[in-house]
Motif scaffolding. Structure first.
Motif, short mmCIF file in Angstrom:
data_model
loop_
_atom_site.label_atom_id
_atom_site.label_comp_id
_atom_site.label_asym_id
_atom_site.label_seq_id
_atom_site.Cartn_x
_atom_site.Cartn_y
_atom_site.Cartn_z
N GLU A 144 27.54 7.68 15.28
CA GLU A 144 28.18 7.96 13.99
C GLU A 144 28.80 9.36 13.99
OE1 GLU A 144 26.59 6.60 9.97
OE2 GLU A 144 25.72 8.60 10.16
N GLU A 176 19.21 1.08 15.67
CA GLU A 176 20.46 0.36 15.91
C GLU A 176 21.66 1.11 15.34
OE1 GLU A 176 21.21 -3.59 14.35
OE2 GLU A 176 23.21 -3.25 15.20
N GLY A 232 19.95 10.80 9.79
CA GLY A 232 19.54 9.53 10.41
C GLY A 232 20.65 9.09 11.35
N CYS A 233 20.98 9.98 12.30
CA CYS A 233 22.18 9.76 13.16
C CYS A 233 21.87 8.89 14.36
CB CYS A 233 22.73 11.10 13.62
SG CYS A 233 21.59 11.98 14.75
N SER A 234 20.58 8.59 14.58
CA SER A 234 20.18 7.83 15.77
C SER A 234 20.73 8.50 17.03
CB SER A 234 20.60 6.36 15.63
OG SER A 234 20.05 5.62 16.69
N THR A 272 10.77 3.45 14.80
CA THR A 272 12.07 3.52 14.12
C THR A 272 13.02 2.47 14.67
OG1 THR A 272 12.61 5.33 15.60
CG2 THR A 272 12.05 5.92 13.35
N ILE A 293 21.22 14.57 12.46
CA ILE A 293 19.78 14.83 12.33
C ILE A 293 19.04 13.51 12.43
CG2 ILE A 293 18.00 15.56 10.65
CD1 ILE A 293 20.44 17.35 9.60
N ASP A 294 18.03 13.49 13.25
CA ASP A 294 17.20 12.28 13.32
C ASP A 294 15.76 12.68 13.61
OD1 ASP A 294 18.08 9.10 13.63
OD2 ASP A 294 16.07 9.59 14.39
N ILE A 295 14.86 11.88 13.09
CA ILE A 295 13.44 12.17 13.26
C ILE A 295 12.96 11.79 14.66
CG2 ILE A 295 12.51 9.94 12.48
CD1 ILE A 295 10.74 11.82 10.60
N ASP A 296 13.73 10.95 15.32
CA ASP A 296 13.32 10.41 16.62
C ASP A 296 13.83 11.31 17.75
OD1 ASP A 296 13.06 9.06 18.97
OD2 ASP A 296 13.75 7.14 18.19
N TYR A 346 26.23 1.91 16.30
CA TYR A 346 27.36 1.76 17.23
C TYR A 346 28.54 2.56 16.72
CZ TYR A 346 28.18 -2.14 13.93
OH TYR A 346 28.33 -2.90 12.80
N PHE A 383 12.91 3.29 3.32
CA PHE A 383 12.20 4.20 2.42
C PHE A 383 11.76 3.47 1.16
CE2 PHE A 383 13.56 8.73 3.58
CZ PHE A 383 13.79 8.41 4.90
N ASN A 430 22.18 3.34 6.62
CA ASN A 430 21.21 2.45 7.29
C ASN A 430 19.94 3.17 7.72
OD1 ASN A 430 23.22 0.25 7.24
ND2 ASN A 430 24.29 1.57 8.67
N ALA A 431 19.57 4.21 7.02
CA ALA A 431 18.29 4.90 7.26
C ALA A 431 17.38 4.74 6.05
CB ALA A 431 18.51 6.37 7.57
N GLY A 468 14.79 16.31 13.26
CA GLY A 468 14.20 16.73 12.00
C GLY A 468 14.15 15.58 11.00
N ASN A 469 13.55 15.88 9.86
CA ASN A 469 13.36 14.86 8.85
C ASN A 469 14.44 15.00 7.78
OD1 ASN A 469 12.39 13.18 6.80
ND2 ASN A 469 10.26 13.60 7.39
C1 LIG Z 1 19.39 2.12 11.92
S1 LIG Z 1 19.64 3.80 12.42
C2 LIG Z 1 21.19 4.15 11.64
C3 LIG Z 1 22.07 5.06 12.47
C4 LIG Z 1 23.43 5.39 11.86
N1 LIG Z 1 23.29 6.17 10.65
C5 LIG Z 1 24.20 4.13 11.56
O1 LIG Z 1 24.39 3.76 10.40
O2 LIG Z 1 24.65 3.49 12.52
C6 LIG Z 1 18.46 4.66 11.34
C7 LIG Z 1 18.03 6.00 11.92
O3 LIG Z 1 17.38 6.74 10.87
C8 LIG Z 1 16.36 7.51 11.48
N2 LIG Z 1 15.39 7.93 10.45
C9 LIG Z 1 14.54 7.16 9.75
N3 LIG Z 1 13.81 7.91 8.91
C10 LIG Z 1 14.21 9.19 9.10
C11 LIG Z 1 13.81 10.43 8.53
N4 LIG Z 1 12.85 10.49 7.61
N5 LIG Z 1 14.45 11.55 8.93
C12 LIG Z 1 15.43 11.49 9.89
N6 LIG Z 1 15.81 10.35 10.47
C13 LIG Z 1 15.22 9.21 10.08
C14 LIG Z 1 15.77 6.58 12.52
O4 LIG Z 1 15.07 7.29 13.53
C15 LIG Z 1 17.03 5.88 13.05
O5 LIG Z 1 17.52 6.51 14.22
#
Ligand SMILES: C[S@@+](CC[C@H](N)C(=O)[O-])C[C@H]1O[C@@H](n2cnc3c(N)ncnc32)[C@H](O)[C@@H]1O
Length: 284
Positions: free
Chosen positions: A125, A80, A119-121, A77, A150-153, A82, A230, A225-226, A204-205
């Protein structure tokens, strides 16, 4: 001198791993991501003593525990992020969306507010939204307000929960927020408790928000940015899931390079200077 051979991924191996990633995590690895995938996971093959990507695929797919899959997703993943990313959207959130939400909730006698960062990393955010809300002074007394990231990582979620940051993630943070909402800790600047108490984090996803929230429970989703990673089809699934958990007038914030045109008509775009926000259509 020992020559370390880098494993080369075969087209068939790339296809198997891509299919696995799409099925398990909903992410699409485009064909041009071969080099990216190889660079990210070769060190893991070496650590495991594996010599081919086919062996790694078997290890991933048939491992009895989820541990390797979570480690793998952390490797591939892009995390990135900030604080105070995409100022013009945040300005609309602070100056227009928050006061309107408060007025509507008060009219309906409803003091519960749910905001989600999908996709909060590592949490920047989520904490930015909490700071903007606190700073607005709009939800001080007797509100049940929470912002869930929520983030998958799993590694990103651990970092978010710790709430300790350094360096470049503060590049866009106004000085007064640093002073008011962070305290110095041994490892960097830590988000203060009054902000942390408004937030929670879940690994979670984002495709399965309905397993975390009830129908029409969420007022606002930030998913920025998530979704760029896809496929169009998976993006549509994600957006349909968002529409399911959002309230009737719920709002969706996407990253500035992301758009719903040609994806779905479940939302209508609202245009603001420098920002587009999507509102659930009440006629769908
Ligand atoms: C580039 S970061 C964006 C973080 C924040 N939203 C921002 O705009 O600064 C994208 C995040 O989405 C997460 N992500 C990607 N696919 C995902 C999924 N299916 N479920 C949850 N998180 C996911 C990644 O792990 C990553 O931490």
């Amino acid at each position: 001198m020992e020559i370390v051979r880098k494993p080369v991924i075969k087209p068939e191996e790339f296809r198997l791993i891509s299919e696995f990633v799409a099925e398990t995590f909903g992410l699409s690895l485009d064909a041009d991501k071969e080099g990216y995938l190889t660079a990210r996971i070769s060190p893991r093959l070496r650590d495991l003593g594996l010599t081919t990507f086919a062996e790694y695929y078997n290890h991933l797919k048939f491992a009895p525990s989820a541990e390797e899959r979570l480690r793998f997703i952390s490797l591939i993943t892009n995390n990135e992020t900030y604080f105070f990313r995409e100022q013009s959207q945040l300005q609309v959130f602070a100056e227009t969306v928050i006061p309107a939400l408060r007025d509507r909730k008060l009219r309906n006698g409803d003091r519960k507010i749910r905001i989600v960062s999908a996709g909060c990393s590592s949490g920047e955010e989520v904490y930015t939204l909490a700071m903007l809300i606190l700073e607005s002074g709009n939800f001080i007394w007797n509100w049940d307000l929470s912002i869930t990231g929520i983030d998958i990582d799993p590694q990103a979620i651990e970092k978010a929960k710790a709430g300790v940051y350094n360096g470049r993630v503060f590049q866009s943070t106004p000085g007064q927020y640093l002073e008011r909402y962070f305290r110095t800790s041994a490892d960097g600047l830590q988000v203060r408790e009054n902000i942390r108490s408004m937030t929670s984090f879940v690994q979670g996803n984002l495709l399965n928000l309905d397993t975390i929230f009830s129908e029409q429970e969420v007022d606002i989703i930030f998913c920025r940015n998530a979704l760029i990673y896809f496929s169009a089809e998976t993006m549509r699934r994600a957006i349909e899931g968002f529409a399911g958990v959002l309230t009737r007038d719920g709002l969706l914030f996407l990253g500035h390079s992301e758009s719903l045109s040609r994806i779905t008509n479940l939302f209508r775009p609202l245009h603001f200077p420098g920002a587009i926000i999507y509102e659930v259509r009440d006629d769908y």
